[in-house]
Design an enzyme around this catalytic site. Sequence first.
Site, PDB file in Angstrom:
ATOM      1  N   SER A 239     -37.629  49.950  72.651  1.00 53.46           N
ATOM      2  CA  SER A 239     -37.816  48.658  73.320  1.00 53.46           C
ATOM      3  C   SER A 239     -39.115  47.973  72.921  1.00 53.46           C
ATOM      4  CB  SER A 239     -37.810  48.860  74.843  1.00 53.46           C
ATOM      5  OG  SER A 239     -36.641  49.516  75.240  1.00 53.46           O
TER       6      SER A 239
HETATM    7  N1  SAH Z   1     -36.171  54.272  76.040  1.00 52.22           N
HETATM    8  C1  SAH Z   1     -35.893  54.268  74.620  1.00 52.22           C
HETATM    9  C2  SAH Z   1     -35.059  53.101  74.179  1.00 52.22           C
HETATM   10  C3  SAH Z   1     -33.712  53.302  74.517  1.00 52.22           C
HETATM   11  S1  SAH Z   1     -32.420  52.411  73.740  1.00 52.22           S
HETATM   12  C4  SAH Z   1     -37.145  54.316  73.782  1.00 52.22           C
HETATM   13  O1  SAH Z   1     -38.248  54.229  74.341  1.00 52.22           O
HETATM   14  O2  SAH Z   1     -37.022  54.458  72.572  1.00 52.22           O
HETATM   15  C5  SAH Z   1     -31.186  52.930  74.889  1.00 52.22           C
HETATM   16  C6  SAH Z   1     -30.860  54.390  74.836  1.00 52.22           C
HETATM   17  O3  SAH Z   1     -29.943  54.659  75.899  1.00 52.22           O
HETATM   18  C7  SAH Z   1     -30.137  54.800  73.555  1.00 52.22           C
HETATM   19  O4  SAH Z   1     -30.795  55.891  72.984  1.00 52.22           O
HETATM   20  C8  SAH Z   1     -28.740  55.165  74.036  1.00 52.22           C
HETATM   21  O5  SAH Z   1     -28.135  56.178  73.280  1.00 52.22           O
HETATM   22  C9  SAH Z   1     -29.017  55.613  75.456  1.00 52.22           C
HETATM   23  N2  SAH Z   1     -27.859  55.573  76.352  1.00 52.22           N
HETATM   24  C10 SAH Z   1     -26.840  54.676  76.388  1.00 52.22           C
HETATM   25  N3  SAH Z   1     -25.968  55.000  77.362  1.00 52.22           N
HETATM   26  C11 SAH Z   1     -26.447  56.130  77.960  1.00 52.22           C
HETATM   27  C12 SAH Z   1     -26.007  56.929  79.036  1.00 52.22           C
HETATM   28  N4  SAH Z   1     -24.865  56.683  79.703  1.00 52.22           N
HETATM   29  N5  SAH Z   1     -26.749  57.996  79.392  1.00 52.22           N
HETATM   30  C13 SAH Z   1     -27.904  58.294  78.738  1.00 52.22           C
HETATM   31  N6  SAH Z   1     -28.368  57.572  77.705  1.00 52.22           N
HETATM   32  C14 SAH Z   1     -27.668  56.493  77.336  1.00 52.22           C
END
Ligand code: SAH
Length: 264
Positions: free
Chosen positions: A111
Amino acid sequence: MVRGHPCRRRGTTIHWLLAVMVLSPLGVGALRAWSMQRGSDSRFFQAREAMVREVLADMAATAGETGRGTLSAAVLEAMRRVPRHRFVADTLIEVAYENRPLPIGYGQTISQPFIVALMTELLDLPENAKVLEIGTGSGYQAAVLAHVAKEVYSVEILAPLGRSAETRLKALGYTNVHVKIDDGYYGWKEHAPFDGILVTAAAPHIPPPLLQQLKPGAKLVIPVGPPFLTQFLTVVHKSEDGTMTTRQVLPVAFVPLTRSGGRP
Ligand code: SAH
């Protein structure tokens, strides 16, 4: 840790150490690795400070919507310390401190630093907090949380991303982050209740299990809205008597919260 001012006051010890290291071939390699590390740390330190200034400018510019014109000391310090360049691919290292999201593979993104700081701020974590993050991704947000909370539990649905984030966080010395590969829609019941919950993927609705796992008095920060369209960063406050109040803070664009087994 003081970056950019390596060991000036320990000159004598350093000279002896250097003499010993230079005499052995292995020592030469270690010395080179050490100085490269120092050099890159101070180079990135400047870039990180510039990034933090941009984050603070964004906080000030959005104060009318977020209700927060700046960052608390703890969140500011976390943003100044987490080495974002260690959470992106080598090919993106030169842009690691730009105030924007970056790809991390598998169609996912790390993000924007402003959003990471704002979401952390909006949690209003108490001392010694136990916090849950859904969507580990690169592990960057988890690392920021690790500076302001006592324990961080982070759930990632994509195993390769979760595993590499876990390895990276360990290598960086974050011993208070715990990663689980699972569908984060269901939270992490064994460690509930939490002093704060942060969801870093957009959900069409607020997952009820997350509300259940929130401590009375605590906050859940989550982007709510349809996938690939504008969502609203939403803060849910669970009052001491269990009543929920929600507040829409800012329009945002997050990758979608996906569901195991294709559930909506
Ligand atoms: N917080 C992260 C950015 C995340 S992008 C950072 O600092 O880099 C969103 C993330 O959520 C992705 O890695 C995706 O795979 C995950 N995601 C999507 N749906 C999800 C779910 N149901 N449970 C857990 N993770 C999930």
